[in-house]
Each structure stands twice: as structure tokens, then as C-alpha cells.
Design an enzyme around this catalytic site. Sequence first.
Site, PDB file in Angstrom:
ATOM      1  N   LYS A 287       0.953  -1.134  -0.133  1.00 27.82           N
ATOM      2  CA  LYS A 287      -0.083  -0.124  -0.199  1.00 27.82           C
ATOM      3  C   LYS A 287       0.719   1.146  -0.026  1.00 27.82           C
ATOM      4  O   LYS A 287       2.206   1.277   0.500  1.00 27.82           O
ATOM      5  CB  LYS A 287      -0.784   0.049   1.366  1.00 27.82           C
ATOM      6  CG  LYS A 287      -2.144   0.991   1.027  1.00 27.82           C
ATOM      7  CD  LYS A 287      -3.295   0.125   0.422  1.00 27.82           C
ATOM      8  CE  LYS A 287      -4.577   0.871   0.328  1.00 27.82           C
ATOM      9  NZ  LYS A 287      -5.663   0.287  -0.298  1.00 27.82           N
TER      10      LYS A 287
ATOM     11  N   ASP B 217      -6.987   4.290  -4.684  1.00 29.67           N
ATOM     12  CA  ASP B 217      -7.738   4.062  -3.185  1.00 29.67           C
ATOM     13  C   ASP B 217      -8.193   5.454  -3.011  1.00 29.67           C
ATOM     14  O   ASP B 217      -8.497   6.249  -4.006  1.00 29.67           O
ATOM     15  CB  ASP B 217      -6.551   3.766  -2.193  1.00 29.67           C
ATOM     16  CG  ASP B 217      -7.495   3.335  -1.020  1.00 29.67           C
ATOM     17  OD1 ASP B 217      -7.747   2.244  -0.850  1.00 29.67           O
ATOM     18  OD2 ASP B 217      -7.143   4.201   0.231  1.00 29.67           O
TER      19      ASP B 217
END
Length: 445
Positions: free
Chosen positions: A124, A164
Amino acid sequence: MTFQEFMAKVEARNPGEPEFIQAVKEVVETIWDVYEANPRFVKNNILERIVEPERVIIFRVPWMDDQGNVHVNRGIRVQYNSAIGPYKGGIRFHPSVNVSVLKFLGFEQIFKNSLTSLPMGGGKGGSDFDARGRSDAEIMRFCQSFMAELYRYLGPDLDVPAGDIGVGAREVGYMFGMYKKLRNEFTGVFTGKGRTWGGSLIRPEATGFGVVYFTEEMLKTRGENFKGKRVALSGFGNVAWGAAQKVTELGGKVVAISGPDGYILDEEGLNEEKINYMVELRQSNNDRVSDYADKFPNAKFFAGKRPWEVKVDVAIPCATQNELNAQDAQNLMDNGCTCVCEAANMPCTPEAIEIFFKHRILFAPGKAANAGGVATSGLEMTQNSMRLSWTREEVDEKLHAIMRNIHEACREHGTQADGWVNYVKGANIAGFMKVATAMCDQGLV
Ligand code: NDP
Ligand code: 2IT
């Protein structure tokens, strides 16, 4: 070592990282028995190794605004675990981003990606950049500066980011463009790309669609479906949009959506026109959901409140971590809600989840329910490798099958003695087993 001793050690090694500790605790608590019962995992000290990221890259992101002022943000990429495939996970741009938030998201991503059954490791990244009020040119310059450093650590077989919060098709385009220029090659290094340059059909709506497919499977276990069900969603971003579309298509009624300013109650339910307006609102860089009530006068706006006080059958939090607390959970239970499906990552606090468990409702954790987004990213990677693109129907069918499989895996590992399914436990065990086994097989690396 006991579970408490293990957690004390993780807390001591990661001070000031509450979101990360919360995510680790939830996973380790539920897999502890399985772990202890497997001597190979214990001998290889898999738990201590799996909570430690393989690599965290932190870098400076300088950029210039339209007035010529220089700003500095922090860029981070957590390359968490590559046991079952290249690092894979989104990029988040939001002022609340820090190492704790990205480590929690990267850690969750390991198990989520494992659940998809596709060969993807966990990662991430992101930045504390606040896009609110920024022009398109400013956003492009920021994305280019971010990528001018991150490109060194990416590659189609090494690390493949996606979107995201705060990162959609536009930002992916600017980052991909810069990567391509610096590397001088066109590869499938990002997912969520534009349709004309390697993006998969359905990827934008995949997370929301997948969440609704998963919820449908949960409802089926009680002989129910979406028809006539009242549904509350939070957020009005990318994930909420896909979920709103699919719930509506399946005969459910989305009566509440929310933004940082409050929530909208629309007793008539969303329809195509209203969903399109929701997208328009977002695309105009508007963070106010209140405009919806001006446009559709039958809808009511509740300033500063969350949608969990509305009487609904199904609640789907789609905004951000810890957005649904114990009080919200109690409100939902008091109003007869029987199903809560996490579309965001870790949106429910541990106290809220405890209340859901006590009531034995259908509750799905994000790492299972929202895995359709990254699964479709995996399908995009496959299409890029094959230099082919599948039709909308083909991708949707594969996504649907993956969500059914994940639901089945949760049931297999999470069904309790009384028949109730603990989807949190089921998802964690199913996701963990595969990664832990791969780590053992690959030796001490
Ligand atoms: P978007 O940026 O498109 O939308 C996020 C929504 O949540 C916006 O309405 C945003 O409002 C709101 N929001 C963000 N942060 C906060 C905050 N701190 N407090 C209150 N509201 C907030 O993001 P996505 O829809 O892509 O992501 C939503 C959630 O789904 C996230 O948890 C993400 O990790 C998760 N997810 C996303 C996937 C994807 O493919 N995109 C896949 C799987 C999970 P505002 O921008 O005004 O703050
Ligand atoms: O949280 C997530 O799963 C995502 N933001 C999507 C990640 C991806 O690589 O598609």
C-alpha cells in the site's frame, strides 16, 4: 508466547501506530489457535515475520502550486509481503495518511489478496497530500513529483499500485504517464488504468459490485435477497458509487448516502439519475453531499451526522477506517439492521464489531467483502500480460465467481458450533494459511 505477549511485543516495536496495531490484533486474535496448532508455522516464526513489512520506502514529494509557492508532502510505499506474488495494493492521497495508516492497509492487503486466489502479494502507498480545492494542473504536478521518486521501486513483476481514497482514474493516468516516461517502456505497472490504454472494463465499479455480490451471498444463507431491502451507504466516492448501482439493480433501496459534511436521507431511494448526480458531485471536486438535497428536494440533509441512525436492513460503510463506532452499531441494532458489510477498509471499530457479534448478525470484514476491487486489478494484470482485453461480461462473471469463492472460504473456516458464521475469523484464517505456507516453503528470506 501467549497472544497477549505477542501483542505487547508488536506494540513496543511500533509505537504511535494505533491503526496498525488495531489491524494486527484483529487478525492475530482470530488465527492464534490455527497458528499454534501448526508446528511448521511456529518453527518458522511466521507470525513475527508476517507483521514486519519487507520494506517501507519514505520519500520527499516537493511540488509547486499555481501561484508559484513550493510545498512538500511525504510519500510512502509499504512493500509488505511478496510470498505469493508481486506487491499489490492501492495508493491513497489524504491528509490523514501516515505510516500507521499505510501499514494497516498493507497488512490487510496481504490477506485480502490471498483470498482472491490470484497471485498477488500485499502493499500500500500514498501521501498526506490534500487534493481539496487543488486545480487539475496542481494535481498533475503532484502526481508527477510523487512518481519521480516512486518509479524506482515499481515494476509489473515487482510492485503494481492502483487507486484508493483520493486516487482515481485521473491520478492513475498522471502517475502512469510519468512512470512510462522515466522508464521508457509501456508495461502494466498500474491497475485502474484508462480503458483505451490497458485498463480493465468494470475495474472502476468492481469494488462496489464485489461488495454487493458478497452481501448477496450472505443474505442467501438466511434465505433472503436485496429485493425491497433498505440500505445505508457512507461516503459518495468510487466504492459507494459501484455499490449504489448494484444494490439498486438487484432491487434494493439505497435510502442514505453520506459525505464529510453529513448524510442524506432519501426515502424514495437512489436511481440512475441520482447515482449519476452523485458521481458528478465527486468529479467537480465537491466534498459536500448536502448539494444532493438542493437538487432533489424530497431528500433531507442531516448536517454533521452519520447515516447509521437511519432505519435500514443493510448497512455498507464505504468511506474510511473507524467511521462506524459502538454507538452507531447500537443504533443499527436498535433499528433492526441484520447485515453489515464493510466496503471500506476497517470502517467498523472493534467495539462496534463486538456488538454485531453479540447480535449474531451477518457481518463481513473489508478484506473479504471489498476484495473484488483488487481481484479485478489482478484480472487487469492478466489481460495486460496476455495483450488482450476481456469484455465487460467476461470480467463481471469472473469477479462474481471470485466473490462467491471468498464467501465459501469464509464459511468453511468461520462457521461456529451454533451455525453462525464468523466471517472475520473465516477470512483471516483462509487468507493467512496460504501466505504462511508459501513463506515456510520459501525458507528464511
Ligand atoms: P474515494 O476517494 O473515491 O471516496 C472516499 C469517500 O470517503 C469520499 O466521500 C471521502 O470524502 C470520504 N472520506 C475519506 N476520508 C474520510 C475521512 N477521514 N472522514 C470522512 N470521510 C472520508 O475513495 P474510494 O471510494 O476508492 O475508497 C473508499 C474506501 O474503500 C476506502 O476505505 C478504501 O481503502 C476502500 N477500498 C477502495 C478500493 C478501490 O478500489 N478504490 C478497493 C477496496 C477498498 P472526502 O474526499 O471529501 O474526504
Ligand atoms: O484497498 C484495496 O483493495 C484497494 N484500494 C485496491 C487495490 C488494488 O490494487 O486494486
